[in-house]
Design an enzyme around this catalytic site. Structure first.
Site, PDB file in Angstrom:
ATOM      1  CG  HIS A  36       7.416 -28.245 -29.276  1.00 27.58           C
ATOM      2  ND1 HIS A  36       7.901 -27.779 -28.076  1.00 27.58           N
ATOM      3  CD2 HIS A  36       6.826 -27.180 -29.878  1.00 27.58           C
ATOM      4  CE1 HIS A  36       7.620 -26.496 -27.947  1.00 27.58           C
ATOM      5  NE2 HIS A  36       6.966 -26.099 -29.041  1.00 27.58           N
TER       6      HIS A  36
ATOM      7  CG  HIS B  33      11.120 -24.422 -29.459  1.00 25.55           C
ATOM      8  ND1 HIS B  33      10.619 -24.743 -30.692  1.00 25.55           N
ATOM      9  CD2 HIS B  33      10.073 -23.922 -28.754  1.00 25.55           C
ATOM     10  CE1 HIS B  33       9.329 -24.449 -30.737  1.00 25.55           C
ATOM     11  NE2 HIS B  33       8.966 -23.965 -29.568  1.00 25.55           N
TER      12      HIS B  33
ATOM     13  NE  ARG C 131       4.247 -20.129 -30.966  1.00 23.31           N
ATOM     14  CZ  ARG C 131       3.883 -21.381 -30.773  1.00 23.31           C
ATOM     15  NH1 ARG C 131       4.423 -22.082 -29.780  1.00 23.31           N
ATOM     16  NH2 ARG C 131       2.996 -21.958 -31.560  1.00 23.31           N
TER      17      ARG C 131
ATOM     18  CG  ASP D 210       6.393 -23.753 -32.375  1.00 24.34           C
ATOM     19  OD1 ASP D 210       6.171 -24.406 -31.337  1.00 24.34           O
ATOM     20  OD2 ASP D 210       6.998 -22.654 -32.375  1.00 24.34           O
TER      21      ASP D 210
HETATM   22  C1  SIN Z   1       7.038 -22.335 -27.083  1.00 22.35           C
HETATM   23  O1  SIN Z   1       7.225 -23.547 -27.086  1.00 22.35           O
HETATM   24  O2  SIN Z   1       6.612 -21.759 -28.059  1.00 22.35           O
HETATM   25  C2  SIN Z   1       7.355 -21.508 -25.846  1.00 22.35           C
HETATM   26  C3  SIN Z   1       8.789 -21.538 -25.506  1.00 22.35           C
HETATM   27  C4  SIN Z   1       9.073 -20.746 -24.241  1.00 22.35           C
HETATM   28  O3  SIN Z   1       8.147 -20.329 -23.531  1.00 22.35           O
HETATM   29  O4  SIN Z   1      10.252 -20.560 -23.920  1.00 22.35           O
END
Ligand code: SIN
Length: 295
Positions: free
Chosen positions: A116, A271, A286, A118
């Site tokens: 995805h 990612h 995050r 974000d």
């Molecule tokens: C996310 O998708 O923001 C998390 C990615 C992760 O935990 O590596």
């Protein structure tokens, strides 16, 4: 003291930007993000972010407040709809973690299990996100990044021409119940939370607002359908694009080191969290920077 005299008092930081031997990504070595950055230091980081799409700042032993302040240099921050997993005192920080405290999850344990970008489900998706390692497992827990400019450029001219005018719907709820069935600790959403995430329609191919480069902008996690196509045709086209967009030649795999802070461009990349064995603990913080309406 004036803003100019504060900046001139900041120590000069001799940092290096070292591109990875990978399709995207670079390491920033020797920068402490908790120190004020001069305008020229900030400009170097900004340009490196545009050039490499994912920057890894090593060994950032910094507080959540410093993480938030550094993130804010790039734009206003999102408050994630899952307020259950905000860091206390820092609503801009989403806790990403598989840890449970007295049986209660302290963070979103299955964040990023599907590819995805974000916040693509909002009319103004994210510019970029910064993930700061707090506690890492001894194995697993990698994060993968796929370059969507390269994905677009590698499509055949005929397919490029076909998808360029198309739009697609993105929905936060697309996989929510499926994930909740697998992970019962994922919170049930209130009506107020559901109302915050009504689906958005986005171009299938977006133009990066700062570099002008085109990028594929559909994802396995959030994209539900191509607007105006019959369901079967939409499903087939999305399946083809999902498979293409994450080919190995577009991917950098990040293996976390203690105190890494990773800053990626959601306008250029998708990612994926590769997964952590259940018996091992993983915790990251995050922040998510607000972006523009894609075009
Ligand atoms: C996310 O998708 O923001 C998390 C990615 C992760 O935990 O590596």
């Amino acid at each position: 003291m004036t803003a100019t005299s504060i900046l001139s008092a900041a120590p000069v930081q001799n940092f290096e930007i070292r591109p990875f031997d990978a399709p995207v990504g670079a390491e920033v070595v020797g920068l402490d993000i908790s120190q004020p950055l001069s305008d020229s230091e900030f400009a170097r980081i900004h340009q490196a972010h545009l050039d490499h799409h994912v920057l890894v700042f090593r060994d950032q032993q910094v507080s959540p407040a410093a993480h938030v302040d550094f993130s804010r240099r790039f734009g206003p921050l999102e408050i994630h709809v899952l307020h259950q997993f905000q860091l206390k005192g820092h609503p801009e920080i989403l806790i990403v973690s598989n840890i449970k405290d007295n049986g209660e999850p302290i963070g979103l344990g299955d964040a990023g299990v599907y590819w995805h970008s974000d916040i693509s489900y909002k009319p103004h998706p994210s510019l970029g996100s910064l993930l700061h390692a707090q506690e890492l497992p001894s194995e697993g827990g990698d994060t993968l990044f796929a370059d969507q400019h390269l994905a677009w450029e590698a499509l055949s001219p005929a397919l490029q021409q076909r998808i360029l005018p198309l739009k697609a719907e993105h929905s936060y709820l697309a996989k929510y119940e499926e994930l909740r069935a697998k992970n019962p600790w994922r919170p049930k959403l209130s009506q107020a939370q559901i109302d915050q995430v009504s689906p958005a329609v986005q171009p299938v191919v977006r133009t990066h607002p700062e570099t002008g480069r085109k990028a594929l902008f559909v994802s396995e996690h959030f994209t539900t359908r191509i607007v105006g196509l019959p369901q079967a045709e939409s499903d087939a086209l999305l399946a083809e694009l999902f498979a293409h967009s994450v080919k190995p030649e577009f991917i950098y795999r990040h293996q976390w080191q203690p105190h890494d802070l990773v800053f990626w461009d959601n306008r250029s990349l998708m990612h994926l969290a590769a997964g952590t064995p259940d018996h091992l603990r993983r915790k990251l913080y995050r922040t998510t920077i607000q972006g523009d309406a894609p075009y």
